[in-house]
Design a protein around this motif. Structure first.
Motif, mmCIF file in Angstrom:
data_model
loop_
_atom_site.group_PDB
_atom_site.id
_atom_site.type_symbol
_atom_site.label_atom_id
_atom_site.label_comp_id
_atom_site.label_asym_id
_atom_site.label_seq_id
_atom_site.Cartn_x
_atom_site.Cartn_y
_atom_site.Cartn_z
ATOM 1 N N VAL A 33 40.467 39.319 -37.297
ATOM 2 C CA VAL A 33 42.310 38.366 -38.457
ATOM 3 C C VAL A 33 42.907 40.236 -37.875
ATOM 4 O O VAL A 33 42.499 41.022 -38.007
ATOM 5 N N LEU A 34 44.207 39.741 -37.394
ATOM 6 C CA LEU A 34 45.101 40.500 -36.565
ATOM 7 C C LEU A 34 45.953 40.846 -37.683
ATOM 8 O O LEU A 34 47.505 40.393 -37.867
ATOM 9 N N ASP A 35 46.296 42.493 -38.624
ATOM 10 C CA ASP A 35 47.276 42.731 -39.150
ATOM 11 C C ASP A 35 48.563 43.366 -38.514
ATOM 12 O O ASP A 35 48.059 44.615 -38.572
ATOM 13 N N LEU A 36 49.166 42.833 -37.970
ATOM 14 C CA LEU A 36 49.997 42.622 -36.632
ATOM 15 C C LEU A 36 51.460 43.608 -37.813
ATOM 16 O O LEU A 36 52.282 43.191 -38.287
ATOM 17 N N GLY A 37 51.753 45.583 -36.829
ATOM 18 C CA GLY A 37 52.315 46.138 -38.393
ATOM 19 C C GLY A 37 52.119 46.169 -39.587
ATOM 20 O O GLY A 37 52.787 46.005 -40.311
ATOM 21 N N CYS A 38 51.156 46.640 -39.446
ATOM 22 C CA CYS A 38 49.732 47.314 -40.920
ATOM 23 C C CYS A 38 50.624 47.753 -41.107
ATOM 24 O O CYS A 38 50.466 48.469 -43.180
ATOM 25 N N GLY A 39 51.645 49.037 -40.850
ATOM 26 C CA GLY A 39 52.252 49.798 -42.305
ATOM 27 C C GLY A 39 50.620 50.639 -42.636
ATOM 28 O O GLY A 39 50.726 50.881 -42.307
ATOM 29 N N THR A 40 51.292 50.755 -43.505
ATOM 30 C CA THR A 40 50.353 51.546 -45.311
ATOM 31 C C THR A 40 49.137 50.701 -44.754
ATOM 32 O O THR A 40 48.146 51.874 -45.751
ATOM 33 N N GLY A 41 48.466 49.475 -44.593
ATOM 34 C CA GLY A 41 47.187 48.515 -44.499
ATOM 35 C C GLY A 41 46.999 48.264 -45.469
ATOM 36 O O GLY A 41 46.452 47.904 -46.224
ATOM 37 N N ALA B 286 43.703 38.127 -24.130
ATOM 38 C CA ALA B 286 43.907 36.830 -24.639
ATOM 39 C C ALA B 286 42.864 35.866 -25.262
ATOM 40 O O ALA B 286 41.784 36.693 -25.277
ATOM 41 N N GLN B 287 43.092 35.344 -26.368
ATOM 42 C CA GLN B 287 42.453 34.470 -27.202
ATOM 43 C C GLN B 287 41.198 35.301 -27.590
ATOM 44 O O GLN B 287 39.814 35.117 -27.601
ATOM 45 N N SER B 288 40.897 36.208 -28.236
ATOM 46 C CA SER B 288 40.892 36.881 -29.046
ATOM 47 C C SER B 288 40.913 36.610 -30.137
ATOM 48 O O SER B 288 39.815 37.826 -30.976
ATOM 49 N N ILE B 289 41.963 36.270 -30.901
ATOM 50 C CA ILE B 289 42.584 36.328 -32.390
ATOM 51 C C ILE B 289 42.658 35.561 -33.129
ATOM 52 O O ILE B 289 42.840 34.073 -32.903
ATOM 53 N N ASP B 290 41.788 35.185 -34.159
ATOM 54 C CA ASP B 290 42.194 33.709 -35.135
ATOM 55 C C ASP B 290 43.004 33.485 -35.420
ATOM 56 O O ASP B 290 43.621 32.623 -36.035
ATOM 57 N N LEU B 291 43.886 34.335 -36.204
ATOM 58 C CA LEU B 291 44.938 34.676 -37.613
ATOM 59 C C LEU B 291 45.583 35.360 -37.165
ATOM 60 O O LEU B 291 45.521 36.970 -37.065
ATOM 61 N N ILE C 31 56.325 37.135 -30.638
ATOM 62 C CA ILE C 31 55.625 36.348 -30.756
ATOM 63 C C ILE C 31 54.707 35.174 -29.659
ATOM 64 O O ILE C 31 53.863 34.369 -29.585
ATOM 65 N N ARG C 32 55.854 36.101 -28.294
ATOM 66 C CA ARG C 32 54.867 35.585 -27.223
ATOM 67 C C ARG C 32 53.200 36.058 -27.005
ATOM 68 O O ARG C 32 52.293 35.466 -26.704
ATOM 69 N N GLU C 33 53.325 37.318 -27.267
ATOM 70 C CA GLU C 33 52.303 37.825 -26.782
ATOM 71 C C GLU C 33 51.243 37.114 -27.964
ATOM 72 O O GLU C 33 50.126 37.842 -27.839
ATOM 73 N N SER C 34 51.852 37.018 -29.281
ATOM 74 C CA SER C 34 50.530 36.886 -30.794
ATOM 75 C C SER C 34 49.937 34.981 -29.716
ATOM 76 O O SER C 34 49.043 35.393 -30.388
ATOM 77 N N ARG C 35 51.378 34.153 -29.471
ATOM 78 C CA ARG C 35 50.894 33.291 -29.072
ATOM 79 C C ARG C 35 49.289 33.648 -27.847
ATOM 80 O O ARG C 35 48.752 33.076 -27.882
ATOM 81 N N ARG C 36 49.734 34.687 -26.551
ATOM 82 C CA ARG C 36 48.744 34.655 -25.777
ATOM 83 C C ARG C 36 46.934 35.028 -26.359
ATOM 84 O O ARG C 36 46.835 34.527 -25.923
ATOM 85 N N VAL C 37 47.391 36.409 -27.652
ATOM 86 C CA VAL C 37 45.783 36.998 -27.797
ATOM 87 C C VAL C 37 45.169 36.132 -29.478
ATOM 88 O O VAL C 37 44.198 36.183 -29.462
ATOM 89 N N ARG D 225 43.102 32.562 -30.405
ATOM 90 C CA ARG D 225 42.871 31.668 -29.548
ATOM 91 C C ARG D 225 42.770 29.992 -30.363
ATOM 92 O O ARG D 225 44.604 29.656 -31.012
ATOM 93 N N PRO D 226 42.596 28.617 -29.684
ATOM 94 C CA PRO D 226 42.885 27.558 -30.023
ATOM 95 C C PRO D 226 42.840 27.116 -31.118
ATOM 96 O O PRO D 226 42.015 27.637 -31.438
ATOM 97 N N ASP D 227 43.971 26.785 -31.463
ATOM 98 C CA ASP D 227 43.856 26.797 -33.042
ATOM 99 C C ASP D 227 43.659 27.611 -33.586
ATOM 100 O O ASP D 227 44.228 27.587 -35.160
ATOM 101 N N GLY D 228 44.395 28.494 -33.504
ATOM 102 C CA GLY D 228 44.771 30.306 -33.757
ATOM 103 C C GLY D 228 45.812 29.876 -34.901
ATOM 104 O O GLY D 228 46.887 28.948 -34.462
ATOM 105 N N VAL D 229 46.400 30.700 -36.321
ATOM 106 C CA VAL D 229 47.522 31.062 -36.656
ATOM 107 C C VAL D 229 48.327 32.043 -36.565
ATOM 108 O O VAL D 229 47.562 33.418 -36.355
ATOM 109 N N MET D 230 49.752 31.497 -35.833
ATOM 110 C CA MET D 230 50.624 32.909 -36.364
ATOM 111 C C MET D 230 51.228 32.463 -37.724
ATOM 112 O O MET D 230 51.711 31.934 -38.358
ATOM 113 N N ILE D 231 51.596 33.969 -38.386
ATOM 114 C CA ILE D 231 51.730 33.770 -39.990
ATOM 115 C C ILE D 231 52.846 35.092 -39.799
ATOM 116 O O ILE D 231 52.077 35.728 -40.076
ATOM 117 N N VAL D 232 54.240 34.752 -40.295
ATOM 118 C CA VAL D 232 54.941 36.193 -40.813
ATOM 119 C C VAL D 232 56.152 35.602 -41.343
ATOM 120 O O VAL D 232 55.982 34.563 -41.505
#
Length: 268
Positions: A42-50, A99-104, A121-127, A129-136
């Motif tokens: 799971v990638l917390d993108l822009g995690c801030g304080t965590g 590429a294709q290293s992240i599930d969420l 969005i493009r970079e998130s799509r790149r990383v 995996r198939p059937d992975g999810v981007m939630i924002v």
């Protein structure tokens, strides 16, 4: 991060002024209840304080949680308080990940402070995996509606229309986007609290914006209201076998076999 202004993020100031981020973050996490996800990474993108990174750790105890931010102070704060996370200092528009290293990909209130939403969005799509999810989450155009006239030209974040964000997801190869908005209103009885939180949360920058808040009059009930339009969105990376690029008008045609798999994955 391609920032709208050259802000220096303070973890301590952000923690004290992140009421909106916490409320909307709880709502974003609850959206994951709708999905039968078993992510490995799971990638917390822009995690801030965590804070959200740790919540994702609790939700997915068997997954590797990668907390990524381009702010050294934020990453150091996250690393110091969360030894069980993989903390990475990196740019959301140029992810230091294969590429294709992240599930969420979980990106809570990152988009408003990045100058190129499409690139994120493009970079998130790149990383993904198939059937992975981007939630924002993003901030919609009704954010700070009470202050549009006074603060015109001094607001830091970029506001994103819900429909435009959905179109960008489709154009960048994500499928089945689901978007909606919630409105949050925060009221302040003390002007000092309003100024501290608006500045600490990154909504405003510069002496001019602060001086405008010092001169602003409260409402008839003696309080200062601030409205936030928060856009919630998620979309899927298509399976490799079904991947179909978007056409020139942004339309993506998804095969019926893909939809059947998506229904099975969601428990439908």
């Amino acid at each position: 991060m391609t920032l709208i202004s050259n802000m220096v993020w303070s973890p301590s100031d952000y923690v004290e002024s992140s009421a909106l981020a916490r409320a909307a973050g709880e709502e974003l996490l609850s959206r994951l209840d709708w999905m039968t996800l078993k992510p490995r990474v799971v990638l917390d993108l822009g995690c801030g304080t965590g804070e959200m990174s740790q919540r994702l750790r609790v939700r997915y105890p068997d997954a590797t949680i990668v907390a990524l931010d381009d702010s050294d102070p934020m990453i150091e704060h996250t690393r110091h308080h969360n030894s069980d996370l993989v903390c990475v200092c990196g740019e959301a528009g140029q992810l230091p990940l294969p590429a294709q290293s992240i599930d969420l990909v979980f990106a809570h209130l990152l988009l408003p402070w990045h100058g190129d939403v499409r690139l994120v969005i493009r970079e998130s799509r790149r990383v993904l995996r198939p059937d992975g999810v981007m939630i924002v989450t993003a901030l919609g155009p009704d954010t700070l509606k009470e202050w549009h006239r006074q603060l015109s030209g001094h607001v830091v974040p970029v506001f994103a229309d819900m429909h435009d964000l959905g179109d960008l997801m489709l154009q960048e190869g994500l499928a089945d986007p689901v978007l909606d908005v919630n409105y949050y209103t925060v009221t302040y009885r003390e002007r000092s609290n309003l100024i501290r939180e608006m500045h600490g949360s990154g909504m405003l920058a510069g002496a001019t914006a602060l001086s405008l808040l010092l001169e602003a009059a409260p409402g008839e009930d003696g309080v200062f209201p601030v409205t936030y339009e928060v856009v919630f969105a998620h979309a899927f990376a298509p399976p490799c076998s079904d991947e179909v690029p978007a056409s020139s008008d942004g339309t993506v045609r998804v095969p019926l076999s893909h939809l059947r798999r998506r229904l099975r994955a969601s428990g439908g």
